[in-house]
Design a protein around this motif. Sequence first.
Motif, short mmCIF file in Angstrom:
data_model
loop_
_atom_site.label_atom_id
_atom_site.label_comp_id
_atom_site.label_asym_id
_atom_site.label_seq_id
_atom_site.Cartn_x
_atom_site.Cartn_y
_atom_site.Cartn_z
N ARG A 154 10.73 26.29 -47.77
CA ARG A 154 10.32 26.37 -48.98
C ARG A 154 9.26 25.38 -49.32
NH1 ARG A 154 14.40 28.74 -52.29
NH2 ARG A 154 16.26 29.53 -50.95
N ASN A 155 9.45 24.17 -48.65
CA ASN A 155 8.42 23.15 -49.05
C ASN A 155 7.06 23.44 -48.31
OD1 ASN A 155 8.06 20.05 -49.62
ND2 ASN A 155 7.49 20.05 -47.38
N TYR A 156 7.29 24.02 -47.14
CA TYR A 156 5.81 24.66 -46.59
C TYR A 156 5.13 25.51 -47.42
CZ TYR A 156 3.13 26.77 -42.95
OH TYR A 156 2.05 27.41 -42.24
N ILE A 157 5.84 26.54 -48.37
CA ILE A 157 5.38 27.41 -49.21
C ILE A 157 4.75 26.72 -50.19
CG2 ILE A 157 5.93 29.23 -51.10
CD1 ILE A 157 8.13 30.09 -49.06
N VAL A 158 5.37 25.69 -50.78
CA VAL A 158 5.07 24.78 -52.06
C VAL A 158 3.74 24.02 -51.59
CG1 VAL A 158 5.69 23.01 -53.69
CG2 VAL A 158 7.20 24.81 -53.20
N SER A 159 3.70 23.48 -50.56
CA SER A 159 2.55 22.73 -49.86
C SER A 159 1.12 23.46 -49.79
CB SER A 159 2.79 22.14 -48.68
OG SER A 159 4.02 21.20 -48.73
N LEU A 160 1.41 24.82 -49.46
CA LEU A 160 0.30 25.70 -49.31
C LEU A 160 -0.29 26.18 -50.66
CD1 LEU A 160 1.71 28.24 -46.55
CD2 LEU A 160 0.08 26.51 -46.32
N ALA A 161 0.40 26.30 -51.70
CA ALA A 161 0.14 26.64 -52.93
C ALA A 161 -0.81 25.35 -53.70
CB ALA A 161 1.29 26.98 -53.79
N TYR A 162 -0.06 24.24 -53.28
CA TYR A 162 -0.52 22.77 -53.61
C TYR A 162 -2.19 22.81 -53.06
CZ TYR A 162 -1.67 18.31 -54.39
OH TYR A 162 -2.06 17.04 -54.93
N VAL A 163 -2.09 23.09 -52.00
CA VAL A 163 -3.54 22.98 -51.22
C VAL A 163 -4.70 23.74 -51.82
CG1 VAL A 163 -4.67 23.07 -49.09
CG2 VAL A 163 -2.64 21.86 -49.11
N THR A 164 -4.11 24.90 -52.07
CA THR A 164 -5.10 25.89 -52.71
C THR A 164 -5.68 25.65 -54.07
OG1 THR A 164 -3.28 27.43 -53.93
CG2 THR A 164 -4.00 27.86 -51.54
N ARG A 165 -4.75 24.62 -54.93
CA ARG A 165 -5.29 24.05 -56.07
C ARG A 165 -6.08 22.73 -55.80
NH1 ARG A 165 0.66 24.72 -57.76
NH2 ARG A 165 0.87 26.98 -57.36
N ASN A 166 -5.86 22.03 -54.74
CA ASN A 166 -6.61 20.72 -54.67
C ASN A 166 -6.99 20.75 -52.90
OD1 ASN A 166 -5.48 18.99 -57.06
ND2 ASN A 166 -3.55 20.29 -56.18
N PRO A 167 -7.90 21.61 -52.86
CA PRO A 167 -8.40 21.76 -51.52
C PRO A 167 -9.25 20.62 -50.85
CG PRO A 167 -9.88 23.01 -52.80
CD PRO A 167 -8.98 22.42 -53.63
N ALA A 168 -10.02 20.08 -51.66
CA ALA A 168 -11.07 19.24 -50.82
C ALA A 168 -10.52 17.82 -50.14
CB ALA A 168 -11.78 18.38 -52.40
N PRO A 169 -9.50 17.51 -50.21
CA PRO A 169 -8.99 16.35 -49.17
C PRO A 169 -8.42 17.01 -48.07
CG PRO A 169 -8.03 16.02 -51.58
CD PRO A 169 -8.39 17.48 -51.59
N TYR A 170 -8.21 18.33 -47.88
CA TYR A 170 -7.47 18.95 -46.77
C TYR A 170 -8.64 19.78 -46.04
CZ TYR A 170 -3.88 17.35 -49.35
OH TYR A 170 -3.08 16.31 -50.29
N ILE A 171 -9.49 20.43 -46.61
CA ILE A 171 -10.32 21.29 -45.87
C ILE A 171 -11.97 20.86 -46.08
CG2 ILE A 171 -8.80 23.64 -46.38
CD1 ILE A 171 -10.88 24.54 -48.35
N GLY A 172 -11.89 19.66 -46.98
CA GLY A 172 -13.45 19.02 -47.16
C GLY A 172 -14.08 19.72 -48.19
#
Length: 368
Positions: A271-289
Motif C-alpha cells: 500500500r505504501n508502495y502504491i501511494v509513493s508511486l502516485a506521489y512521485v507522478t505529482r512531484n516528479p522533479a526530485p525523483y526523475i530529474g
Amino acid sequence: MTEPDAQTPPTISAPPPPPAPSAATAPAATPAPTPAPGEKPAPTEAEMARATGVLKTISDAYSAKMVGQERLRTSLLVSLIAGGHILLESVPGLAKTTAASTLADTVKAQFKRIQCTPDLLPSDITGNQIYDAATGTFRTVLGPVHANFVLLDEINRSSAKTQSAMLEAMQEHQTTIGGEIHPLPKPFLVIATQNPIEQEGTYELPEAQMDRFLLKEIVEYPSPADEFEILSRIDSGVLDPDRHVSSAVTLDDVHLLQDVASRIYVDPAIRNYIVSLAYVTRNPAPYIGEERARYIKYGASPRASIAFLQASRALALLNGRAHVLPEDIRALRHLVLRHRVLLTFEADAEGIRSEEIIDQIFASVPTP
C-alpha cells in the motif's frame, strides 16, 4: 539544495505520502495469518480453488473464439473482477469488439452494444420517459446502458454531452431519468473502444471521463502465427458473426470472483508502495530529474491508487494467489497510469510516450 542522484532517489517524506520502504527493511508481502479488526476474512482454500475453476472456464471459452490477445484477455478479466471499466485503444480491425462480445458471451448476462456517433443523444444511452396516450401517463423506457456488459464502440465519436451521460452510470452505477433514480444491474462493466488514428468527427475524452476507467489497454497487432490461425478459423466458421460461444459461467460465479478478490491480502508495504508511486507522478522533479519532469502536465489522482489496489487484487487472483506482490503493481503500471499521467504538448511534439515516463517513475521508487 542539491539535486538528488537519479539512480538513488531519496526516501519520500511524509506527509504525504508515508516514506517509501527500502528493499532491505520492507516487510514481506505474505498473507496475514489473522485479519485485522474491521478487515474482511481472507479467502479460504476452497474459495480460491472454486475461483480458479471459474477463471479457467472463462479463459477456455474466450480462447475458443479469440486468437492470441492474451494481454487483452487479462485486462478484461481484471476489470471484470475488480468491478471497474476499461478503455481499449487500437487501429481498426484488431478484434476489440469481438473480444468484448466474446467475454460477455461466456457469462450468462445482459449484453448491449452502443455504436457511438456524433448525433447520439444522452437519452439514447440512459433512457427516456415516453408519453402513453392510452393511459395519459408517462412511462420510463430504460436505455441500453442498463445491462451487465455495455460496449461503447468508438466512444470518442460521441459528443461531449453524450459522453458526460456515462459519468453517473460509470461512477455511481445508476442513472437518473425524469428525476427518478434507476440502479444498474450487478456486475456492471463498461468496455469502451476508440480509434486513435481517425480524428475527423471525433471528440477527445475529457480528463474526468478518462479517470473513471480503471484501465486503458493498447491493443497490438497479432503475430504472424496468430494471424495465420485467424485465417484458418475464418475458413472453419469459428469467427462467423452469428456464431457465439456458449455461456460458461453465471452471474453468481462473477459475484464469487469479485467477493474473493476483495479479500485478497495487500501488505502495508505494498500500500505504501502504491501511494509513493502516485506521489512521485505529482512531484516528479526530485525523483526523475527536471529534464523529464517538465514533460508531465498533471500527475495521477487518488483514483490511480485505488485502481492499483483493486486491479492488483484481481491480478493476484488470476495468478492463483491470495496475496498481492510488488510484481503485480509493476505489471499494471501502464494499464493504470497511461491515461492518468498527462503529458505536455512538448512531450507529444518530441515523441515522448507516457509509458517511458511511467517506467522512469517506477525505477525511482524503491520496490518493497
